[in-house]
Structures are given as structure tokens and as C-alpha cells.
Enzyme design. Structure first.
Site, PDB file in Angstrom:
ATOM      1  N   ARG A 195      59.609  17.881  33.911  1.00 15.42           N
ATOM      2  CA  ARG A 195      58.794  19.099  33.949  1.00 15.42           C
ATOM      3  C   ARG A 195      57.725  19.005  35.020  1.00 15.42           C
ATOM      4  O   ARG A 195      57.063  17.991  35.143  1.00 15.42           O
ATOM      5  CB  ARG A 195      58.116  19.310  32.589  1.00 15.42           C
ATOM      6  CG  ARG A 195      58.993  18.977  31.418  1.00 15.42           C
ATOM      7  CD  ARG A 195      58.211  18.854  30.124  1.00 15.42           C
ATOM      8  NE  ARG A 195      57.583  20.089  29.717  1.00 15.42           N
ATOM      9  CZ  ARG A 195      56.752  20.171  28.676  1.00 15.42           C
ATOM     10  NH1 ARG A 195      56.436  19.084  27.977  1.00 15.42           N
ATOM     11  NH2 ARG A 195      56.218  21.334  28.353  1.00 15.42           N
ATOM     12  N   GLY A 249      55.973  29.841  35.376  1.00 12.17           N
ATOM     13  CA  GLY A 249      57.248  30.280  35.943  1.00 12.17           C
ATOM     14  C   GLY A 249      57.473  29.857  37.374  1.00 12.17           C
ATOM     15  O   GLY A 249      58.496  30.192  37.957  1.00 12.17           O
ATOM     16  N   GLY A 269      23.436  47.037  55.360  1.00 13.15           N
ATOM     17  CA  GLY A 269      24.685  47.803  55.392  1.00 13.15           C
ATOM     18  C   GLY A 269      25.757  46.862  55.888  1.00 13.15           C
ATOM     19  O   GLY A 269      26.084  46.816  57.068  1.00 13.15           O
ATOM     20  N   THR A 270      26.315  46.086  54.973  1.00 15.12           N
ATOM     21  CA  THR A 270      27.189  44.994  55.414  1.00 15.12           C
ATOM     22  C   THR A 270      28.547  45.468  55.933  1.00 15.12           C
ATOM     23  O   THR A 270      29.254  44.692  56.565  1.00 15.12           O
ATOM     24  CB  THR A 270      27.400  43.965  54.282  1.00 15.12           C
ATOM     25  OG1 THR A 270      27.838  44.654  53.109  1.00 15.12           O
ATOM     26  CG2 THR A 270      26.111  43.218  53.986  1.00 15.12           C
ATOM     27  N   ASN A 271      28.902  46.735  55.684  1.00 15.70           N
ATOM     28  CA  ASN A 271      30.169  47.211  56.277  1.00 15.70           C
ATOM     29  C   ASN A 271      30.050  47.279  57.796  1.00 15.70           C
ATOM     30  O   ASN A 271      30.846  46.696  58.522  1.00 15.70           O
ATOM     31  CB  ASN A 271      30.546  48.604  55.753  1.00 15.70           C
ATOM     32  CG  ASN A 271      30.760  48.616  54.262  1.00 15.70           C
ATOM     33  OD1 ASN A 271      30.789  47.580  53.634  1.00 15.70           O
ATOM     34  ND2 ASN A 271      30.914  49.807  53.704  1.00 15.70           N
ATOM     35  N   HIS A 286      58.322  36.989  31.545  1.00 16.30           N
ATOM     36  CA  HIS A 286      57.713  36.798  32.861  1.00 16.30           C
ATOM     37  C   HIS A 286      56.879  38.008  33.269  1.00 16.30           C
ATOM     38  O   HIS A 286      55.721  37.887  33.661  1.00 16.30           O
ATOM     39  CB  HIS A 286      58.819  36.533  33.889  1.00 16.30           C
ATOM     40  CG  HIS A 286      58.300  36.361  35.284  1.00 16.30           C
ATOM     41  ND1 HIS A 286      58.253  37.403  36.182  1.00 16.30           N
ATOM     42  CD2 HIS A 286      57.758  35.292  35.902  1.00 16.30           C
ATOM     43  CE1 HIS A 286      57.735  36.954  37.315  1.00 16.30           C
ATOM     44  NE2 HIS A 286      57.426  35.689  37.172  1.00 16.30           N
ATOM     45  N   CYS A 333      23.802  47.342  50.517  1.00 19.95           N
ATOM     46  CA  CYS A 333      24.479  48.574  50.113  1.00 19.95           C
ATOM     47  C   CYS A 333      25.908  48.665  50.639  1.00 19.95           C
ATOM     48  O   CYS A 333      26.583  49.657  50.470  1.00 19.95           O
ATOM     49  CB  CYS A 333      23.665  49.796  50.515  1.00 19.95           C
ATOM     50  SG  CYS A 333      23.476  49.967  52.286  1.00 19.95           S
ATOM     51  N   LYS A 372      49.526  20.167  32.521  1.00 12.08           N
ATOM     52  CA  LYS A 372      50.448  19.865  31.429  1.00 12.08           C
ATOM     53  C   LYS A 372      50.350  18.397  31.027  1.00 12.08           C
ATOM     54  O   LYS A 372      50.205  18.070  29.848  1.00 12.08           O
ATOM     55  CB  LYS A 372      51.872  20.199  31.892  1.00 12.08           C
ATOM     56  CG  LYS A 372      52.848  20.430  30.766  1.00 12.08           C
ATOM     57  CD  LYS A 372      54.242  20.743  31.321  1.00 12.08           C
ATOM     58  CE  LYS A 372      54.330  22.153  31.879  1.00 12.08           C
ATOM     59  NZ  LYS A 372      55.541  22.342  32.695  1.00 12.08           N
ATOM     60  N   SER A 418      17.856  47.644  53.631  1.00  6.64           N
ATOM     61  CA  SER A 418      19.085  47.623  52.857  1.00  6.64           C
ATOM     62  C   SER A 418      20.184  47.179  53.813  1.00  6.64           C
ATOM     63  O   SER A 418      20.422  47.828  54.831  1.00  6.64           O
ATOM     64  CB  SER A 418      19.355  49.013  52.300  1.00  6.64           C
ATOM     65  OG  SER A 418      20.524  48.987  51.533  1.00  6.64           O
ATOM     66  N   MET A 453      57.618  26.695  38.711  1.00  9.81           N
ATOM     67  CA  MET A 453      58.489  25.549  38.932  1.00  9.81           C
ATOM     68  C   MET A 453      59.289  25.261  37.674  1.00  9.81           C
ATOM     69  O   MET A 453      58.772  25.310  36.571  1.00  9.81           O
ATOM     70  CB  MET A 453      57.655  24.363  39.375  1.00  9.81           C
ATOM     71  CG  MET A 453      57.303  24.539  40.844  1.00  9.81           C
ATOM     72  SD  MET A 453      56.260  23.265  41.470  1.00  9.81           S
ATOM     73  CE  MET A 453      54.690  23.886  40.997  1.00  9.81           C
ATOM     74  N   ARG A 473      47.535  24.825  26.745  1.00 18.14           N
ATOM     75  CA  ARG A 473      46.670  25.117  27.891  1.00 18.14           C
ATOM     76  C   ARG A 473      45.770  26.286  27.512  1.00 18.14           C
ATOM     77  O   ARG A 473      46.034  26.967  26.514  1.00 18.14           O
ATOM     78  CB  ARG A 473      47.508  25.472  29.122  1.00 18.14           C
ATOM     79  CG  ARG A 473      48.322  26.723  28.915  1.00 18.14           C
ATOM     80  CD  ARG A 473      49.252  27.001  30.077  1.00 18.14           C
ATOM     81  NE  ARG A 473      50.341  27.858  29.614  1.00 18.14           N
ATOM     82  CZ  ARG A 473      51.494  28.025  30.255  1.00 18.14           C
ATOM     83  NH1 ARG A 473      51.720  27.385  31.356  1.00 18.14           N
ATOM     84  NH2 ARG A 473      52.420  28.824  29.772  1.00 18.14           N
ATOM     85  N   TYR A 528      18.315  43.078  45.239  1.00 23.14           N
ATOM     86  CA  TYR A 528      19.352  43.796  44.512  1.00 23.14           C
ATOM     87  C   TYR A 528      20.614  43.943  45.352  1.00 23.14           C
ATOM     88  O   TYR A 528      20.585  43.789  46.571  1.00 23.14           O
ATOM     89  CB  TYR A 528      18.866  45.182  44.061  1.00 23.14           C
ATOM     90  CG  TYR A 528      18.586  46.142  45.190  1.00 23.14           C
ATOM     91  CD1 TYR A 528      19.596  46.941  45.732  1.00 23.14           C
ATOM     92  CD2 TYR A 528      17.307  46.262  45.727  1.00 23.14           C
ATOM     93  CE1 TYR A 528      19.342  47.806  46.779  1.00 23.14           C
ATOM     94  CE2 TYR A 528      17.049  47.129  46.771  1.00 23.14           C
ATOM     95  CZ  TYR A 528      18.068  47.900  47.293  1.00 23.14           C
ATOM     96  OH  TYR A 528      17.825  48.761  48.335  1.00 23.14           O
TER      97      TYR A 528
END
Ligand code: ADP
Ligand code: MG
Ligand code: MG
Length: 883
Positions: free
Chosen positions: A97, A106, A775-777, A464, A840, A27, A773, A108, A348, A860
Site C-alpha cells: 500500500r 485514490g 489598491g493591490t490589483n 471517488h 482594498c 497511513k 488604502s 495510488m 486518518r 484592515y
């Protein structure tokens, strides 16, 4: 000399500029900038964010020199304005302000009309020749100061006004007379005395310092902390404080206040868009006290700003275009009109829906204000979700129980709850809830985040609820006058007296403002031409390929429509759950001998084959990575007594036998148990069947002239010898099939890298793999030793307590998992230069993870169909940022 803590702006000169956002807050920096480019802004000064940080660290103490600098700037302000604090003829009034480097709407609160007291209010009355105005300003000041600075509950300072309105039998604040307001001031002072235990301070200097401290203190209120957490804003930034000379929108009917966007924040349409109220001050517009009126004649007709205030309207248009040309983006402006003169109080970058973000970005390129790269960087990839999600089926039968403002687009259905705590509570239990409120306030933010959508009975497009919902990308219908809410009975009444109780299902259409009874069917959205343009631009810049995780023809088609360049993960187990198939699968599992098992597998094979044919056909020659069976076998058996009994009858196997089988398949740690290629080692005929199904499907289609590019993926490999085992079998099977069908098609064999050991020995594994590939899980589960299914219980404490900053299952853990991926990549490529590398896991659709995968040069990423456009955009942004 001490540091510079205070920056002045006013009368064409400003110490600050828009580049100084970190120091002056958004601001303050932009107020200075508006002065710099010659716009009408009342003078004032900004106390820097450094002071906030100091104040925080030193238990509410200020750095040396601050007091003097504030004194000097007050003096300067007094001179420029020709007014003085506490002057009994011509008093200076200011606003105090807050303003952080990143806008926190909203969060502050602002204090207006500071400087008023029993003496100066009389001076103000005389000066303006408007006693009503003077006392209206004074009662507002006591109210705001009491609430924001002295910490008295909002309701307590609101009460005297409500009581006064009832006593005087009026419905609007504006109908109260000067005498009424005088009385109100006394009542408010009494409330302050009672609630705060001290008198309302009469000395303007004390009022000022109390307010400054309150703003700095508000940086650490719970609602500010929660907002920062949800929006990932660092707690260390701090807020600035802006002290600005007052201009008055409440001087009468020649004055007013409003908010406006330079373009429509919902649609992105060019042209000023906003709301105003005459004879009003500050946040009257957004607080929903009176319903605000539109800016343009087109929207608001004879009540519009354009018609009622033609001069200021023209000037606002001019300011709007100056600001856009200067900031090269859509702006969100706050203004006040005092006796028909326009004053700018804030500008803004405007928050917008994804739809608007895309349109504005494309339009600004067309208008020559920004280039393509900037346009790509302007759209938040995750926000595209809003565009890709289903909308209410236009052909669905709808029982409309209310119509409000279309405050934030998209459709949402859920069970009605009436307060934020309930929304949070039930959402945590996995319920889909809709938050229904008369209006929302910043305290509701957690509940809003937890709800599917938000419905309010009061408030405008900039209320809001509307602003926050748009920011969150949540469906919101605001200001729905058709409904009457009764919190105590937990119900609301809609059109035709239809009663909706807590936990009843309703649906919202945030694009039309309709509130509909029940859970209405949804359809896929139609994407605009601008969306397609943006995606085409993104494709020009990105380096990562984007594939999808899909295992049905339908999902594959959705993903292709969204631009997927192949399937990175086709899971085969989901294909087994169909009623017809599960029988054969269970037969296979219950087999005692290899012969029996082969017989059962022979029944499954044609079904798998037809699935693959469908997917290959949809993908038309794009690569399709098929993963062989992965989950432990017990997942396919029934577990409840009833189901077991039914199966026993159906298959002619005794209940005891089934129970025993279940028992024998039970594992203490299924995640680390008999699954993935371990199944293929113990039951090679299962994998053999799947390989046959894949290759036969491919060969047969190829003969019909359909291009196919199968990639066979072996899951959960730890040892290169596992992969060697399968690679050799697959070679034999493929030769047989190619001979039998008299056609040869190219295909690849590769593996999922999802075990740390595999990552660390990737050079050995690469000998037998044409692709990896990631498998990041599972790689996240096994690297961190955290089970994804159990993490919910404790991981949130880790994030709340800042032990870790992000959930490693959402954004890839760069220091652990990320490093393993990097090692595997380097080791693998050192053996095979052209080894193809993809991701993947779920992380393939997460922008932060994509940035990392881009930076280490993978080929990829693969993600769920709906996330494909998000991944395309995120990949382009990563490439552009990398330069
Ligand atoms: P927020 O950060 O919530 O937007 P602001 O500091 O912008 O809060 O203040 C809210 C509103 O108060 C402004 O939009 C404006 O209408 C009013 N306001 C603030 N300062 C002044 C001032 N000096 N003169 C007149 N109105 C003001
Ligand atoms: Mg505010
Ligand atoms: Mg503001």
C-alpha cells in the site's frame, strides 16, 4: 551501518508513531500509532518516504541496505504470523500500500493478496477449507497486479470477469463458483501475457519488489501530479510503502469490509457513519461494484452492520471513541472483519464539508477535547465559501428528473457534459458545465475541478466522486440510479423518460440529492448557530479589521450580515450604468464646454447622492470609503455601429461626431491612460460634484440622526501634488456645504496607493492623506508590469512550469508588491503616526494574503461581501499562528 529505511509494526510494538508522518507517510505513521494504543491491526512494516526520494533521484535504484532491511522484516512478519512466503502449506499473504505524508485519496493503488501463485492458492484453499475464497483472492491479485504493477489498462483486466458473469448468467461477483473463478484465473493470466508481453510472476519475492517499485513509481504518474498541484502538495514529499499481512473480508458471510467516519462528514453530527459490504475485499465498498450498506441500524435497518455483525459493530464503536480521544479530531477509518473479528486497516483525519468542519470544531470544544484557538485553526477559511453560497430556492418550481445521494452540499447549475476533457475545454471558454458520469475515476480530476458540480449514476457516499467533490467544495449528487447515461449518444434519460442532451441545462442540489431540469433559481443560505459561534470566537482573536467592497445598498447589507465593519471600497462608476443615468453621463462626456459639463453633472448629482444615502444608512455609522471616478471615460460610450446610431438619434448628436469622440478617447494603453485622478485634474468639476454628493448626503442624514462616517478616496495618485490639489478643493467645498446646511460632520480624505511611485514616496503623500488604502490589483499590474486582463494567456504556463508558485492576482506577490506595501506603510507612518492603513484589492479576501497583511500590522482588509466571513476567520488564524 546504513540508515533505517524500514519500520516494523505488529503485536503491540511499533518502531514508528503518528509524529513520523513525513517519514512514514500518513497511513504508515497511523498504523504504527494504532498499534501503540492497543488497537487490532495486522502486523506489517513501512518503507520510508526517503527511499521514494532516493528512488526518484537515482532512476529507480534503491539505497544500500534497503534490501537486507526488507528481508529482515519479511522474516519477522513470517515468524509473527507463523506463515511463510511461498510456503506450500501455510503461505504468507500481504498487501502493498502506498501512503504519502498528506493523504491523496485514490491517487495510488493498493495491491492485495500478494504472495499467491498456482501453488500457494491451493494451500490457501486447503487451509481455509474454502476453495472459492482462495480463487477469488487469486483472481483479484492477478487483476490488481496486472493493472497497478504491470500497467495493463483497468478495462482489459475487468473484461474477463464481465465475460464470465455473462457466460454464467449471474450479476454479482459473489455468485461465481470456485470452478468459475479457477477458469477466470487462467483467462486473466492469458490477458496478462498478451497485454504485458510477459507472464504473471509466480515468485512472491519478485511480486513484492515489483509492487514496491510500482508504488514508488506511482508518485510521478500524471494523476498524482495533478492532484498535488490542485491541492498544493509539494512534489518533494514522496510516498512510503506499507506491507501489511492480509486479513480476509472475502472469507464468506461472516466476513466483510467497510469504511466509517467517527462523525457524519456531511453534517458533522456526532456518531459513527459509514458503509460496509459482507463477503468483500478492499475497495469493493468504494468501487461501486455492489451497493454498500449502512453501518448503523438507524440508517440501514436489518441490513446494517449493527444488526448483522453486532460484535464487531460494538468493537468498532469502541475503537471509534478511542481514536477520537487520542487524535482529538474526527477520524476516517477503514476496517475488515474476518470471521467476525474486527481488524483496523487505516485511520486518518476525516475530510468533511465546511458545515461539518464548523460543527465538529465547535462540538470538540464543548466536549473538552480541544480549545477555541485549535477550533479556529481547524476550519479552512476558503471552505466557508460552501456555506455562504446560494442554495436552491425552496419556493422554486422544480422538475425533478432524478434523485441520488446527497454527496456534497450546495447547489450548482450548468450545461451537461459527459467527460472530463469536455468539462475542462468548455469551462476554459467560460461556460458553466456540470460533469455527468456513470462514475468518476482519478483521471477525471481536472475535469471535476473545472465543473460547477458532479453527477454520477453509480457509487455511494464514499465513492471517488463523492470524496473528491467534498474535498473541492463542489456540489455532487452520486449514485443516481434514476438516470441512464448513454455516452455514445451524449445524453441521459431521467425519470419519466425525460431526455437530457449534451449542453442542456440542469441543476443539482448536493444537499438533498435532487437532479433538476433547467437552471433553477437560488437563494442565500441560512447560517447555523455554530457558524455564528465560530465567527464570534474568530473576532475575539483577530487583529485586522474586516471591511467590504460594495457599491449598492443590497451588497452593503449582505456584507453587514456577514460581519463587515465598514466599506473599504465603494466604487462610484457602477452607479453610472443605470439606463437613466448613463444618458446624463454621456451628455457629460460629450460636452464641449465646462458650462455644458456642469449642466450634465447637475443631473447626475442627485442620483449619486441618493445612492450614498442608501449605503450610509445601511452602514449605520461604520466607515465608508468612497472612491472618486476611476475608469477612463470611453467605457461609458457605446462602441458598436448600432448603439452609436441609437445614441445619435436619442441625443441629437451626429453619428460622425460620436465616432470622432470615440476616436479621440481611444487609448493604446487604457490601463496606464487617462483615468483615476488624472480625470479629476483635467475635469475637476466631475470630482467636485462627487464630493458634494457624498458630503451633502452625509450632512442630510446626520441631521436626521443617522450616524455617518464618510472617507473620500482619490485613486491612482502618483505625485503628492495631485493629492494636494484635491485636498485643497475638498476643503473649500466641505466648508461651503457645512455652512450652507448648518452642520459639520467629521470626514477623512485619503488615497489609494496603487502605483509604485506612490508607494515609494508615501512620506510625501502622507502629508495630505489621513488614510492609505492599498489598491493591490493595480499595484500588482504596475509593479509586475502585467496586465490582469491579458495575463490569462500566459500566466498559467508560469504556474504550470513552476516559474512562479501562485497567481499574483490571487495571492499577493510578497516579494514585490508586498515589499512596496511595507515601504509605503513605514514611510507613511513616519510622517503620520495614526495614518490608517487598509487593503482594498481582491487580495483582501485571500487567506494567504491576509496572513501577510496581518504580519506587517495593517489596520484592515476589505473584500467582496461573500468573502467577509472567510477574511474574519483567516485574520483570526493569522493572529493565533503569530502567537
Ligand atoms: P487507499 O490509500 O486507496 O485507501 P489502502 O492502502 O488503504 O488504499 O487499501 C485499500 C483497502 O484495501 C483498505 O481499505 C482495505 O480494505 C484493503 N486492504 C489493504 N491492506 C489490507 C490487508 N492487509 N488486509 C486486508 N485488506 C487490506
Ligand atoms: Mg485506492
Ligand atoms: Mg485506505
Amino acid at each position: 551501518m546504513s540508515n533505517k529505511y524500514v519500520y516494523y509494526f505488529g503485536n503491540g510494538e511499533a518502531d514508528g508513531s503518528t509524529e513520523m508522518k513525513n517519514l512514514l507517510g500518513g497511513k504508515g505513521a497511523n498504523l504504527a500509532e494504532m498499534i501503540n494504543i492497543g488497537l487490532p491491526v495486522p502486523p506489517g512494516f513501512t518503507i520510508t518516504t526517503e527511499v521514494c526520494t532516493y528512488y526518484d533521484k537515482n532512476n529507480g535504484k534503491y539505497p544500500e541496505g534497503l534490501e537486507t532491511q526488507v528481508e529482515e522484516n519479511v522474516k519477522k512478519l513470517e515468524e509473527v504470523m507463523g506463515k511463510k512466503f511461498n510456503d506450500k502449506d501455510n503461505p504468507l499473504l500481504v498487501s502493498v500500500r502506498s501512503g504519502a505524508p498528506i493523504s491523496m485519496p485514490g491517487m495510488m493503488d493498493t495491491v492485495l493478496n500478494l504472495g499467491l501463485n498456482d501453488q500457494t492458492v491451493e494451500a490457501l484453499a486447503k487451509m481455509s477449507n474454502n476453495e472459492r475464497f482462495a480463487y477469488d483472492s487469486y483472481r483479484r491479485f492477478i487483476q490488481m497486479f496486472g493493472n497497478v504493477v504491470m500497467g495493463i489498462e483497468g478495462e482489459k483486466v475487468e473484461e474477463p470477469i464481465q465475460n464470465m458473469k455473462i457466460a454464467k448468467k449471474v450479476s454479482q461477483d459473489t455468485e461465481l463458483t470456485a470452478e468459475d473463478l479457477k477458469e477466470l484465473v487462467e483467462n486473466l493470466k492469458e490477458v496478462v501475457r498478451k497485454e504485458a508481453g510477459r507472464d504473471f510472476p509466480q515468485d512472491p519475492k519478485q511480486q513484492l519488489w515489483d509492487s514496491i517499485s510500482a508504488v514508488f513509481g506511482s508518485w510521478n504518474t500524471e494523476r498524482a501530479i495533478v492532484y498535488r498541484k490542485i491541492n498544493k502538495i509539494p512534489d518533494t514529499l514522496g510516498t512510503a510503502v506499507n506491507i501489511v499481512a492480509m486479513v480476509f473480508g472475502n472469507l464468506g458471510n461472516d466476513s466483510g469490509t467497510g469504511v466509517a467516519f467517527t462523525r457524519n462528514p456531511s453534517t458533522g453530527e456526532k456518531g459513527i457513519y459509514g458503509e460496509y459490504l459482507s463477503n468483500a475485499q478492499g475497495e469493493d465498498v468504494v468501487a461501486g461494484i455492489r451497493t454498500p450498506l449502512p453501518i448503523t441500524k438507524e440508517e440501514g435497518g436489518d441490513d446494517s452492520l449493527e444488526v448483522i455483525f453486532p460484535g464487531p459493530y460494538k468493537e468498532l464503536l469502541n475503537v471509534s471513541s478511542i481514536l477520537e480521544n487520542h487524535f482529538k479530531d474526527m477520524q476516517d477509518m477503514e476496517f475488515t472483519i474476518e470471521n467476525r473479528k474486527l481488524w483496523m486497516l487505516q485511520t486518518r483525519t476525516g475530510k468533511r464539508t465546511a458545515r461539518a468542519a464548523v460543527k465538529v470544531a465547535i462540538d470538540l470544544v464543548k466536549e473538552g477535547l480541544i480549545d477555541e484557538e485549535t477550533a479556529i485553526l481547524r476550519v479552512d477559511p476558503a471552505s466557508l465559501d460552501q456555506l455562504l453560497h446560494p442554495m436552491i430556492d425552496p419556493n422554486a418550481k422544480k422538475e425533478i428528473i432524478g434523485k441520488g445521494l446527497p454527496a456534497s452540499p450546495g447547489a450548482a447549475s450548468g450545461k451537461v457534459v459527459f467527460n472530463a476533457e469536455d468539462a475542462e475545454k468548455y469551462a476554459e471558454k467560460g461556460e458553466k458545465v456540470l460533469l455527468v458520469r456513470i462514475e468518476t475515476s482519478p483521471e477525471d480530476i481536472k475535469g471535476m475541478n473545472a465543473a460547477e458540480g458532479i453527477l454520477t449514476a453509480r457509487g455511494g457516499m464514499t465513492s471517488h466522486a463523492a470524496v473528491v467533490a467534498r474535498g473541492m467544495g463542489k456540489s455532487c449528487v452520486a449514485g443516481c440510479n434514476d438516470i441512464t447515461i448513454d455516452y455514445s449518444k451524449k445524453l441521459f434519460v431521467g425519470i419519466n423518460g425525460i431526455v437530457v442532451k449534451e449542453f442542456d441545462y440542469i441543476s443539482l442540489d448536493g444537499s438533498t440529492g435532487e437532479v433538476i431540469l433547467g437552471n433553477v433559481p437560488k437563494v442565500e443560505p441560512e447560517l447555523s448557530g455554530d457558524f455564528t459561534t465560530l465567527m464570534q470566537w474568530a473576532d475575539k482573536y483577530r487583529k485586522l479589521g474586516i471591511r467590504t467592497n460594495a457599491d449598492t445598498g443590497h451588497d452593503s447589507q449582505v456584507a453587514r450580515n456577514f460581519g463587515a465593519e465598514g466599506i473599504g471600497l465603494c466604487r462610484t462608476e457602477h452607479m453610472f450604468f443605470d439606463e437613466e443615468r448613463i444618458k446624463a453621463v454621456r451628455e457629460m462626456i460629450l460636452s464641449e464646454t465646462v458650462e455644458e459639463r456642469k449642466k450634465a453633472l447637475a443631473k447626475i448629482k442627485p442620483m449619486q447622492k441618493s445612492d450614498f444615502k442608501e449605503i450610509f444608512t445601511v452602514m449605520k455609522g461604520l466607515p465608508v470609503t468612497v472612491r472618486l471616478l476611476d475608469p477612463p471615460l470611453h467605457e461609458f460610450l457605446p462602441h458598436t455601429d448600432e448603439e452609436i446610431k441609437a445614441l445619435s438619434e436619442e441625443m441629437g448628436v451626429s453619428v460622425e461626431n460620436l465616432v470622432e469622440k470615440n476616436e479621440s478617447l481611444k487609448e493604446l494603453n487604457p490601463m496606464l491612460g487617462h483615468r483615476g485622478c488624472r480625470l479629476g485634474i483635467t475635469y475637476p468639476e466631475i470630482y467636485d460634484m462627487q464630493v458634494e454628493a457624498i458630503l451633502e448626503a452625509a450632512c442630510e442624514l446626520s441631521k436626521e440622526g443617522v450616524a455617518v462616517k464618510p472617507e473620500i478616496m482619490i485613486p491612482l495618485v502618483d505625485f503628492s501634488s495631485e493629492l494636494k490639489f484635491f485636498k485643497e478643493r475638498i476643503e473649500i467645498i466641505s466648508k461651503e456645504i457645512f455652512e450652507k446646511l448648518n452642520i459639520e460632520i467629521p470626514f477623512m480624505v485619503g488615497t489609494m496607493i496603487e502605483m509604485p511611485r506612490a508607494a515609494l514616496t508615501a512620506d510625501q503623500i502622507a502629508e495630505y492623506a489621513q488614510f492609505f488604502s492599498f489598491g493591490t490589483n493595480d499595484l500588482t499590474q504596475t509593479t509586475l508590469g502585467i496586465s490582469r486582463d491579458d495575463a490569462g494567456k500566459f500566466l498559467k504556463y508560469y504556474i504550470d512550469d513552476k516559474i512562479i508558485s501562485t497567481d499574483p492576482f490571487m495571492s499577493v506577490d510578497i516579494d514585490g508588491v508586498g515589499q512596496l506595501v511595507k515601504i509605503a506603510k513605514e514611510k507613511g507612518r513616519s510622517v503620520k503616526e495614526n495614518l490608517k492603513l487598509g487593503v482594498c484589492g481582491e487580495h483582501g479576501g485571500d487567506p494567504a494574503s491576509i496572513e501577510f497583511f496581518n504580519s506587517i500590522g495593517l489596520n484592515y482588509v476589505s473584500c467582496s461581501p461573500y468573502r467577509v466571513p472567510i477574511a474574519r476567520l483567516a485574520a483570526a488564524q493569522s493572529a493565533i499562528k503569530e502567537g
